[in-house]
Design a protein around this motif. Structure first.
Motif, PDB file in Angstrom:
ATOM      1  N   GLU A 151       0.827  -1.205   0.000  1.00  0.00           N
ATOM      2  CA  GLU A 151       0.000   0.000   0.000  1.00  0.00           C
ATOM      3  C   GLU A 151       0.863   1.259   0.000  1.00  0.00           C
ATOM      4  N   LEU A 152       1.984   1.217   0.708  1.00  0.00           N
ATOM      5  CA  LEU A 152       2.875   2.376   0.737  1.00  0.00           C
ATOM      6  C   LEU A 152       3.468   2.631  -0.647  1.00  0.00           C
ATOM      7  N   LEU A 153       3.944   1.573  -1.291  1.00  0.00           N
ATOM      8  CA  LEU A 153       4.530   1.727  -2.623  1.00  0.00           C
ATOM      9  C   LEU A 153       3.475   2.122  -3.654  1.00  0.00           C
ATOM     10  N   GLY A 154       2.271   1.567  -3.506  1.00  0.00           N
ATOM     11  CA  GLY A 154       1.196   1.956  -4.399  1.00  0.00           C
ATOM     12  C   GLY A 154       0.858   3.427  -4.252  1.00  0.00           C
ATOM     13  N   LEU A 155       0.854   3.909  -3.022  1.00  0.00           N
ATOM     14  CA  LEU A 155       0.588   5.326  -2.765  1.00  0.00           C
ATOM     15  C   LEU A 155       1.695   6.190  -3.351  1.00  0.00           C
ATOM     16  N   ALA A 161       2.688  14.239  -6.092  1.00  0.00           N
ATOM     17  CA  ALA A 161       4.008  14.663  -5.602  1.00  0.00           C
ATOM     18  C   ALA A 161       4.650  13.495  -4.856  1.00  0.00           C
ATOM     19  N   PRO A 162       5.980  13.352  -4.891  1.00  0.00           N
ATOM     20  CA  PRO A 162       6.641  12.245  -4.185  1.00  0.00           C
ATOM     21  C   PRO A 162       6.358  12.279  -2.681  1.00  0.00           C
ATOM     22  N   LEU A 163       6.217  11.112  -2.077  1.00  0.00           N
ATOM     23  CA  LEU A 163       6.114  11.051  -0.622  1.00  0.00           C
ATOM     24  C   LEU A 163       7.416  11.561  -0.021  1.00  0.00           C
ATOM     25  N   THR A 164       7.310  12.235   1.119  1.00  0.00           N
ATOM     26  CA  THR A 164       8.496  12.794   1.780  1.00  0.00           C
ATOM     27  C   THR A 164       9.046  11.801   2.790  1.00  0.00           C
ATOM     28  N   SER A 165      10.367  11.704   2.845  1.00  0.00           N
ATOM     29  CA  SER A 165      11.028  10.776   3.765  1.00  0.00           C
ATOM     30  C   SER A 165      12.091  11.526   4.565  1.00  0.00           C
ATOM     31  N   ALA A 166      11.969  11.487   5.883  1.00  0.00           N
ATOM     32  CA  ALA A 166      12.925  12.151   6.764  1.00  0.00           C
ATOM     33  C   ALA A 166      14.193  11.317   6.878  1.00  0.00           C
ATOM     34  N   THR A 167      15.351  11.930   6.624  1.00  0.00           N
ATOM     35  CA  THR A 167      16.631  11.240   6.753  1.00  0.00           C
ATOM     36  C   THR A 167      17.452  11.886   7.858  1.00  0.00           C
ATOM     37  N   THR A 168      18.350  11.108   8.452  1.00  0.00           N
ATOM     38  CA  THR A 168      19.140  11.603   9.584  1.00  0.00           C
ATOM     39  C   THR A 168      20.621  11.470   9.288  1.00  0.00           C
ATOM     40  N   GLY A 169      21.103  12.238   8.338  1.00  0.00           N
ATOM     41  CA  GLY A 169      22.521  12.197   8.012  1.00  0.00           C
ATOM     42  C   GLY A 169      22.757  11.646   6.634  1.00  0.00           C
ATOM     43  N   ARG A 183      14.824   2.440  -5.450  1.00  0.00           N
ATOM     44  CA  ARG A 183      15.351   1.860  -6.676  1.00  0.00           C
ATOM     45  C   ARG A 183      14.793   0.456  -6.898  1.00  0.00           C
ATOM     46  N   ALA A 184      14.717  -0.326  -5.833  1.00  0.00           N
ATOM     47  CA  ALA A 184      14.206  -1.691  -5.971  1.00  0.00           C
ATOM     48  C   ALA A 184      12.731  -1.701  -6.334  1.00  0.00           C
ATOM     49  N   ALA A 185      11.967  -0.716  -5.821  1.00  0.00           N
ATOM     50  CA  ALA A 185      10.523  -0.684  -6.041  1.00  0.00           C
ATOM     51  C   ALA A 185      10.115   0.239  -7.181  1.00  0.00           C
ATOM     52  N   ASN A 186      11.106   0.906  -7.793  1.00  0.00           N
ATOM     53  CA  ASN A 186      10.839   1.832  -8.888  1.00  0.00           C
ATOM     54  C   ASN A 186       9.851   2.930  -8.477  1.00  0.00           C
ATOM     55  N   VAL A 187      10.153   3.558  -7.318  1.00  0.00           N
ATOM     56  CA  VAL A 187       9.370   4.695  -6.842  1.00  0.00           C
ATOM     57  C   VAL A 187      10.337   5.843  -6.547  1.00  0.00           C
ATOM     58  N   LYS A 188       9.791   7.002  -6.232  1.00  0.00           N
ATOM     59  CA  LYS A 188      10.623   8.157  -5.933  1.00  0.00           C
ATOM     60  C   LYS A 188      10.132   8.835  -4.665  1.00  0.00           C
ATOM     61  N   ALA A 328      25.522   5.774  -8.264  1.00  0.00           N
ATOM     62  CA  ALA A 328      24.291   5.817  -9.049  1.00  0.00           C
ATOM     63  C   ALA A 328      23.363   6.934  -8.590  1.00  0.00           C
ATOM     64  N   ALA A 329      23.294   7.153  -7.277  1.00  0.00           N
ATOM     65  CA  ALA A 329      22.396   8.174  -6.726  1.00  0.00           C
ATOM     66  C   ALA A 329      23.090   9.541  -6.609  1.00  0.00           C
ATOM     67  N   ASN A 330      24.390   9.588  -6.949  1.00  0.00           N
ATOM     68  CA  ASN A 330      25.158  10.839  -6.858  1.00  0.00           C
ATOM     69  C   ASN A 330      25.091  11.428  -5.440  1.00  0.00           C
ATOM     70  N   ILE A 331      25.291  10.598  -4.448  1.00  0.00           N
ATOM     71  CA  ILE A 331      25.257  11.033  -3.052  1.00  0.00           C
ATOM     72  C   ILE A 331      26.579  11.699  -2.707  1.00  0.00           C
ATOM     73  N   LYS A 332      26.505  12.856  -2.074  1.00  0.00           N
ATOM     74  CA  LYS A 332      27.701  13.603  -1.701  1.00  0.00           C
ATOM     75  C   LYS A 332      27.855  13.614  -0.180  1.00  0.00           C
ATOM     76  N   GLY A 333      29.106  13.627   0.280  1.00  0.00           N
ATOM     77  CA  GLY A 333      29.357  13.709   1.698  1.00  0.00           C
ATOM     78  C   GLY A 333      29.066  15.097   2.252  1.00  0.00           C
ATOM     79  N   GLU A 334      28.683  15.132   3.527  1.00  0.00           N
ATOM     80  CA  GLU A 334      28.448  16.425   4.169  1.00  0.00           C
ATOM     81  C   GLU A 334      29.790  17.082   4.458  1.00  0.00           C
TER      82      GLU A 334
END
Length: 336
Positions: A151-155, A161-169, A183-188, A328-334
């Motif tokens: 249900e979460l992935l379907g939503l 608009a993309p669902l918002t996800s809080a990250t901690t670092g 990436r595994a679920a093909n969602v954003k 792949a995700a172009n993640i940069k260090g803080e």
């Protein structure tokens, strides 16, 4: 007539017979003899984060039990800073004699892709033993119309608009697990950064963000109070703290693998094999102790315990997987 060499050899044999302690000293000087006496002085265990956090608590528990197992004090030294790199770099530069060790974590395999000053996890360290896996859990605001992963992935797929996800670092376990998930679920998802799991969870509970992937132990009070809803946990097995919550694999995403954080014990590169085996055997016994296992679980860590080869293989796999994702995700260090 005897040569000077044979005369000298005979003289040494006489000294050994006359002074047995001299013979013992010569034996102790042979290769491997010092390893047999290990440890004969205190061991320093570095922790790359300040006192009081879960990493520090785990490190102090391991240090206490190593003292019991090895008969020498284990001195805890917190060297916080640069996402654990200050302590890691100090251990990598230490003498590889088994007296300077590091309680490390997933940052060991992600930092080299994010920061130029980070050491290589396979070339600059000796793996001793995995200690535990640290699962994360997908939590959502209870008003979000999603009670399971489908249900979460379907939503996520149907929302304008993309669902918002809080990250901690940046590149923290929860962030990386969310990257793998989308990436595994093909969602954003739209990532919203926070300074810690407390503020992130507060905003999930308040409905300012839709979801987050904190550690199980961080999210547990909010889950039990019903202020957030648990959807699935990372890792290869259910968390003992959330036995009714399925893993991501059980929920339908079987290609994520064990995307948990973890703790491990390492030392500088080129440690003597005998010392590594002594330490890893001690750790395995420690991790099989029922009291230790319970204390680990209370801190949201699922106990493991392994030999050096097993940890080396695990680190190599983790290093390769996160490297591919960071690129792949172009993640940069803080900024450090």
């Amino acid at each position: 007539m005897e040569t000077k060499v044979s005369l000298k050899a005979r003289h040494i044999r006489r000294l050994m017979i006359s002074f047995p302690f001299l013979a013992a000293s010569v034996i102790l000087m042979q290769p491997g003899a010092a390893d047999a006496a290990y440890p004969d002085k205190p061991i320093k265990l570095l922790i790359g984060f300040p006192p009081g956090g879960s990493t520090d608590l785990i490190g102090r528990l391991v240090g206490e039990r190593l003292y019991r197992a090895l008969g020498q004090p284990v001195v805890i030294e917190n060297q916080g800073g640069a996402n654990g790199m200050v302590a890691a770099n100090a251990v990598a530069a230490a003498t590889p004699d088994g007296y300077t060790l590091l309680l490390t974590s997933m940052g060991m395999t992600t930092n080299p892709y994010l920061y130029a000053k980070s050491r290589h996890p396979l070339k600059d360290f000796t793996s001793i033993s995995l200690l535990a896996n640290v699962p994360n859990v997908i939590v959502v605001n209870p008003k979000l119309p999603a009670r399971n992963l489908d249900e979460l992935l379907g939503l996520a797929r149907s929302s304008k608009a993309p669902l918002t996800s809080a990250t901690t670092g940046q590149a923290a376990p929860g962030h990386m697990a969310t990257e793998l998930l989308q990436r595994a679920a093909n969602v954003k998802f739209s990532f919203v950064p926070y300074k810690g799991s407390g503020p992130a969870l507060n905003d999930v509970m308040a409905g300012y963000v839709d979801m987050s992937l904190p550690t199980v132990v961080a999210a547990l009070p909010a889950i039990r109070s019903g202020k957030v809803r648990a959807i699935a946990v990372t890792g290869t097995a259910r968390s003992s703290l959330l036995p009714d919550v399925p893993t991501l694999s059980e929920a339908g995403l079987k290609n994520l693998g064990g995307s948990s954080g973890w703790y491990g014990l390492v030392g500088p590169a080129k440690m003597p094999k005998e010392i590594v085996e002594r330490l890893s055997q001690a750790v395995v016994k420690i991790m099989n102790d029922s009291e230790v296992r319970e204390r680990f679980k209370l801190n949201g860590a699922d106990p493991v315990g392994s030999n050096s080869d097993e940890m080396t293989a695990f680190v190599a796999q983790d290093f390769r997987r996160w490297g591919e994702l960071v690129k792949a995700a172009n993640i940069k260090g803080e900024a450090q």
